[in-house]
Design an enzyme around this catalytic site. Structure first.
Site, PDB file in Angstrom:
ATOM      1  N   CYS B  88       0.828  -1.215   0.000  1.00 43.96           N
ATOM      2  CA  CYS B  88       0.000   0.000   0.000  1.00 43.96           C
ATOM      3  C   CYS B  88       0.858   1.259   0.000  1.00 43.96           C
ATOM      4  O   CYS B  88       0.339   2.369  -0.107  1.00 43.96           O
ATOM      5  CB  CYS B  88      -0.922  -0.002   1.204  1.00 43.96           C
ATOM      6  SG  CYS B  88      -1.757  -1.578   1.409  1.00 43.96           S
ATOM      7  N   CYS B 209     -13.001   0.528   8.260  1.00 44.60           N
ATOM      8  CA  CYS B 209     -12.130   0.020   7.202  1.00 44.60           C
ATOM      9  C   CYS B 209     -12.194   0.887   5.957  1.00 44.60           C
ATOM     10  O   CYS B 209     -13.273   1.322   5.548  1.00 44.60           O
ATOM     11  CB  CYS B 209     -12.554  -1.387   6.800  1.00 44.60           C
ATOM     12  SG  CYS B 209     -12.689  -2.529   8.185  1.00 44.60           S
ATOM     13  N   SER B 210     -11.036   1.092   5.323  1.00 44.06           N
ATOM     14  CA  SER B 210     -11.033   1.761   4.025  1.00 44.06           C
ATOM     15  C   SER B 210     -11.641   0.803   3.006  1.00 44.06           C
ATOM     16  O   SER B 210     -11.599  -0.409   3.182  1.00 44.06           O
ATOM     17  CB  SER B 210      -9.605   2.143   3.634  1.00 44.06           C
ATOM     18  OG  SER B 210      -8.776   1.003   3.619  1.00 44.06           O
ATOM     19  N   LYS B 331     -10.184   6.193   4.286  1.00 40.92           N
ATOM     20  CA  LYS B 331     -11.515   5.766   4.691  1.00 40.92           C
ATOM     21  C   LYS B 331     -12.607   6.338   3.796  1.00 40.92           C
ATOM     22  O   LYS B 331     -13.465   5.610   3.318  1.00 40.92           O
ATOM     23  CB  LYS B 331     -11.764   6.196   6.147  1.00 40.92           C
ATOM     24  CG  LYS B 331     -13.174   5.989   6.637  1.00 40.92           C
ATOM     25  CD  LYS B 331     -13.496   4.520   6.790  1.00 40.92           C
ATOM     26  CE  LYS B 331     -14.982   4.235   6.772  1.00 40.92           C
ATOM     27  NZ  LYS B 331     -15.578   4.242   5.447  1.00 40.92           N
ATOM     28  N   HIS B 335      -9.374   3.921  -1.271  1.00 41.22           N
ATOM     29  CA  HIS B 335      -8.008   3.409  -1.135  1.00 41.22           C
ATOM     30  C   HIS B 335      -7.657   2.474  -2.293  1.00 41.22           C
ATOM     31  O   HIS B 335      -7.533   1.264  -2.109  1.00 41.22           O
ATOM     32  CB  HIS B 335      -7.863   2.714   0.225  1.00 41.22           C
ATOM     33  CG  HIS B 335      -6.484   2.198   0.522  1.00 41.22           C
ATOM     34  ND1 HIS B 335      -5.331   2.800   0.041  1.00 41.22           N
ATOM     35  CD2 HIS B 335      -6.068   1.129   1.271  1.00 41.22           C
ATOM     36  CE1 HIS B 335      -4.275   2.108   0.473  1.00 41.22           C
ATOM     37  NE2 HIS B 335      -4.691   1.095   1.197  1.00 41.22           N
TER      38      HIS B 335
END
Lengths: 347, 387, 116
Positions: B88, B209-210, B331, B335
């Site tokens: 990421c 969670c994203s 978020k 993402h």
């Protein structure tokens, strides 16, 4: 003398009641429970199979007595539910206990008697002086089609035996077998569940072979049933072994310790090995044990076993869980969760 | 080493872009960045493309060449294009490679792109699990939310963080994201939205969670001395730092402290000769709500264990002491993993130029980014200033 | 559970390492058998899993510190509400995942509560 060096058992934690299965399929729970003499059966967790039972039982055996894994030169796993059709369960056990690579291994199948067939092979190899130790395991996650009579009893578990001739905890004085081609129960390659010949599995199957092998053993050894402290017979239900015992002249007292089916169900290849483990859990030096397995198709293996002083001196039984303790540690499932556990719901 | 400036930035909308392919997203963001910088293709010396797992998401490797080709830099111009991967943190790392190429004098005008197309696969969870230790974490059943959930479990146990404080991170990021026209979720939420959302990996819920997203972002860098040839508002890159850590979370001495963030932050402040109080705003890697709290602590803005209270007090919201993730963060903005690190730079550029619209921070002079790969095995951080 | 141990610094590694991260080239790595006993340091109950673990959910994921001091990510076989930080556990042999109905079955270590 060739005998059992150490032993271990494994029974998964989950259970389902026969009455719960009967509820789903519209069966008469009281009649079925009464008829089979089975109240509940052991069910595997999602991530358990014959290989995990075999490893856990073997590790328990090796916890009870230190055996150098490099001295174990053969492993046989008897089962009719090997995780793979082709790829041996026995080498998975070998890896897990550190016995590979200098060893031989194979998977056995002879319906419910593949475990005792493995013990005979191990006895032969050790007896012939080809190796010091060999392991024989009987384990199954028994299959029964949803709604079929077999589903009430088809259970899960197994036991492992290290065979050798170096201070055995129990000497195996003799073994003999009685085998014929009898189509009482079978599963074709690729089929999910076994089929059976209904009542045909009784007289021409179970009783003919069990009585045949047992009588051969008594004749070979020149013994009579009352010479034994314990007797263990294959137990697809509670009725068959009790009937066979009575016909041969064994008492209820002699068979009760090794008769697990009412709380365990039928663990197929694991059944007689687990029954023997339950006896060894409580046996004293000098005790004599009479064993007769049965595998459909059909055949029976009989064993004459005498417990030695080594059961006190050479092994610490408390380092592995007893059959009784594992039977007591039960968590009950309803039919829906049980079906998910057994993979009966296809996703 | 030469000083480096950002002279252009472009972005696609983030979200489920069913009608836009991987290469089309790069083209859209790339053309915007080139127009923004007023740079012609012939002037570009090199290109770096950050993408975590194009191979697993869309079955395409060699994406450096693919992207260069479709933005018109491959065929006739033969521009060298390199794919960069650090899970990421791929985008942040692609930017760092571009900065290094310019600072070293090897190249003058360099494109840094970040892109990911995640919504074409059914099991994105498994692809993302590859950012952890596949053999010793993922094979044990560890999902990415699961690993961050174990950080949250450890953190809550150590510092008494409340579930409500944790939810406030998501509430704040949605508040910011609602003001970002490129964000995936442009709607505000309440604490109860988070607390009532479905459990993903306890204690983390869906709104911690994203999301899984598609998107691309591109920025262009050049030597600071040449920046005025292209723009009136160049943004100076004050520091570029990167740190590493163990690949697996279980090998870290303290699960609630991301050692690589601490190291990257400390060396950034040392290099820039700046104090924490000099930073006006940060874009941090809030892949999960807990990660934002750890990030602002590990960068040294607040003491360990206090970020929950700091957030609850509104200090990380626009107007607070330290606005965090004005873009909406991972978020709310979304993402697309490879694009995130470049998006962070894009947001800092918008803020420092005073072009951030409704989410503009008054008088923003210095901004910082923190981009995380995996559970912190790679951290890339940059500090930027108005020229 | 066979890990490794650095004879120079005494640290035990499971998962096994072939280079000691502390002593590096001065480390001397040998095979080391772990007891399989340890305690839960942190955990999460996984409700959303990748496809191959979906049949197991919800399941308990945890980081366990073994008696030997090394740590690993694993599953605890127990009810979600039973697990807690500091829970003593012991290793068991289980299926980790099955590649569909026709692929390889992966076996490995998980843990069960070891409550006396």
């Amino acid at each position: 003398m060739v005998g059992i060096i150490t032993y271990g058992a494994y029974i998964p934690r989950y259970r389902i009641k026969v009455e719960e299965i009967a509820r789903v399929w519209g069966g008469n729970a009281a009649e079925i429970t009464g008829g089979l003499g089975v109240i509940e059966k052991a069910v595997p967790d999602y991530d358990e199979d014959t290989a995990t039972f075999a490893v856990e039982a073997t590790r328990s055996a090796l916890c009870r007595r230190i055996v150098d894994p490099k001295e174990i030169k053969a492993i046989y796993v008897g089962s009719e539910s090997h995780p793979y059709a082709v790829k041996p369960t026995s080498v998975t056990v070998g890896e897990a206990i550190g016995a590979t690579p200098v060893m031989t291994a194979a998977d056995y199948e002879f319906a419910c008697k593949a475990g005792t067939a493995g013990i005979q092979t191990a006895m032969g190899l050790v007896g012939a002086g080809m190796m010091n130790y060999a392991i024989a395991i009987g384990a199954d996650t028994a299959q029964g089609a949803p709604g079929d009579a077999l589903e009430y009893t088809a259970a899960a578990g197994g036991a492992a035996y290290v065979i050798g001739n170096d201070d055995p905890i129990a000497v195996i004085s003799h073994t003999c077998s009685f085998s014929t081609d009898t189509p009482d129960f079978w599963r074709r390659e690729g089929a999910d569940y076994p089929r059976h010949g209904g009542r045909f599995s009784g007289e021409p199957g179970y009783f003919k072979h069990v009585i045949g092998a047992a009588k051969m053993m008594l004749a070979d050894m020149g013994t009579k049933p009352s010479d034994y402290d314990y007797a263990v017979f294959h137990q697809p239900n509670a009725k068959f072994p009790q009937k066979a015992a009575a016909r041969l002249g064994f008492s209820q007292d002699q068979i009760k310790t090794g008769l697990l089916v009412s709380r365990l169900g039928n663990t197929y290849s694991g059944a007689v090995p687990l029954g023997l483990a339950a006896v060894l859990d409580v046996a004293k030096p000098g005790d004599k044990i009479f064993i007769t397995s049965y595998g459909s198709g059909s055949g029976s293996d009989a064993f004459d076993i005498t417990v030695t002083d080594a059961i006190h001196d050479k092994i610490d039984r408390s380092r592995g869980p007893t059959v009784d303790a594992m039977l007591a540690d039960a968590k009950y499932l309803d039919y829906a969760v049980y079906a998910r556990h057994k993979g009966k719901i296809k996703t | 080493m030469r000083d480096v400036a950002v002279i252009g930035a472009g972005i696609t909308a983030f979200g489920e872009l069913w009608n836009t392919s991987f290469r089309e997203m790069c083209t859209e963001a790339g053309v915007k960045a080139l127009e923004d910088a007023n740079v012609a293709g012939e002037q570009i010396d090199a290109m770096f493309v950050g993408s975590m797992s194009a191979g697993r998401f869309i079955g395409q490797e060699h994406v450096g060449a693919l992207v260069a080709d479709y933005v018109g830099l491959g065929g006739d111009l033969h521009i060298p294009a390199t794919r960069v991967e650090a899970a990421c943190a791929s985008g942040g790392l692609a930017f760092r490679q571009a900065v290094a190429a310019v600072a070293s004098g090897m190249s003058d005008i360099v494109v840094a792109a970040g892109v990911e197309k995640m919504t074409d696969v059914s099991d994105a969870t498994d692809v993302l699990a590859g950012a952890a230790d596949r053999e010793w974490e993922s094979f044990a059943g560890a999902t990415f939310p699961g690993l961050y959930a174990m950080i949250a479990c450890d953190y809550m146990n150590k510092y008494g963080l409340t579930r409500e404080q944790l939810a406030q991170v998501a509430v704040k990021n949605h508040y910011h994201g609602a003001k970002n026209p490129f964000a995936q979720f442009r709607s505000e939420i309440t604490q109860s939205t988070v607390l009532k959302s479905t459990l993903v990996a306890s204690p983390l819920r869906l709104f911690d969670c994203s999301p899984v997203s598609d998107g691309a972002a591109v920025v262009i860098v050049c030597p600071f001395k040449r920046a005025k040839e292209f723009t009136d508002t160049p943004i100076r890159v004050l520091t570029s730092t990167q740190s590493g850590d163990t690949i697996a979370l279980h090998d870290r001495p303290d699960f609630s402290t991301m050692g690589a963030t601490v190291a990257a932050g400390n060396s950034a402040f040392k290099q820039a000769k700046l104090e924490r109080k000099d930073i006006d705003f940060v874009e941090v890697h809030d892949c999960f709500t807990i990660a934002e709290l750890c990030a602002i602590e590990d960068l040294g803005f607040v003491p360990k264990g206090t970020a929950g209270k700091f957030t609850e007090e509104g200090q990380t919201q626009i107007g607070g002491k330290l606005p965090v993730n004005t873009s909406g963060g991972l978020k709310s903005c979304g993402h697309p993993v490879g694009a995130t690190g470049i998006k962070q730079v894009w947001e800092v550029v918008q803020q420092l130029r005073g072009e951030a619209g409704k989410r503009q921070i008054d008088g923003a002079e210095i901004g910082m980014t923190q981009n995380v790969g995996g559970t912190g095995a790679t951290v890339v951080s940059h500090i930027f200033g108005r020229a | 559970m066979v890990g490794t141990k650095c004879k120079t610094c005494g640290k035990v590694f499971f998962p096994p390492r072939s280079v000691c991260p502390h002593c590096r080239r001065n480390g001397k790595i040998v095979e080391y058998k772990c007891s399989g006993k340890g305690e839960v340091l942190t955990f999460s109950v996984i409700h959303s899993a990748s496809d191959q673990y979906a049949a197991m959910k919800p399941y308990v994921l945890a980081i366990v510190e073994l008696e030997e001091g090394t740590r690993m990510t694993t599953q605890i076989i127990c009810e979600p509400e039973e697990v807690y930080i500091g829970m003593p556990v012991k290793s068991v042999f289980r299926v980790l995942d099955r590649e569909g109905t026709e692929g390889i079955i992966h076996y490995g270590t998980k843990f069960v509560p070891n409550l006396a």
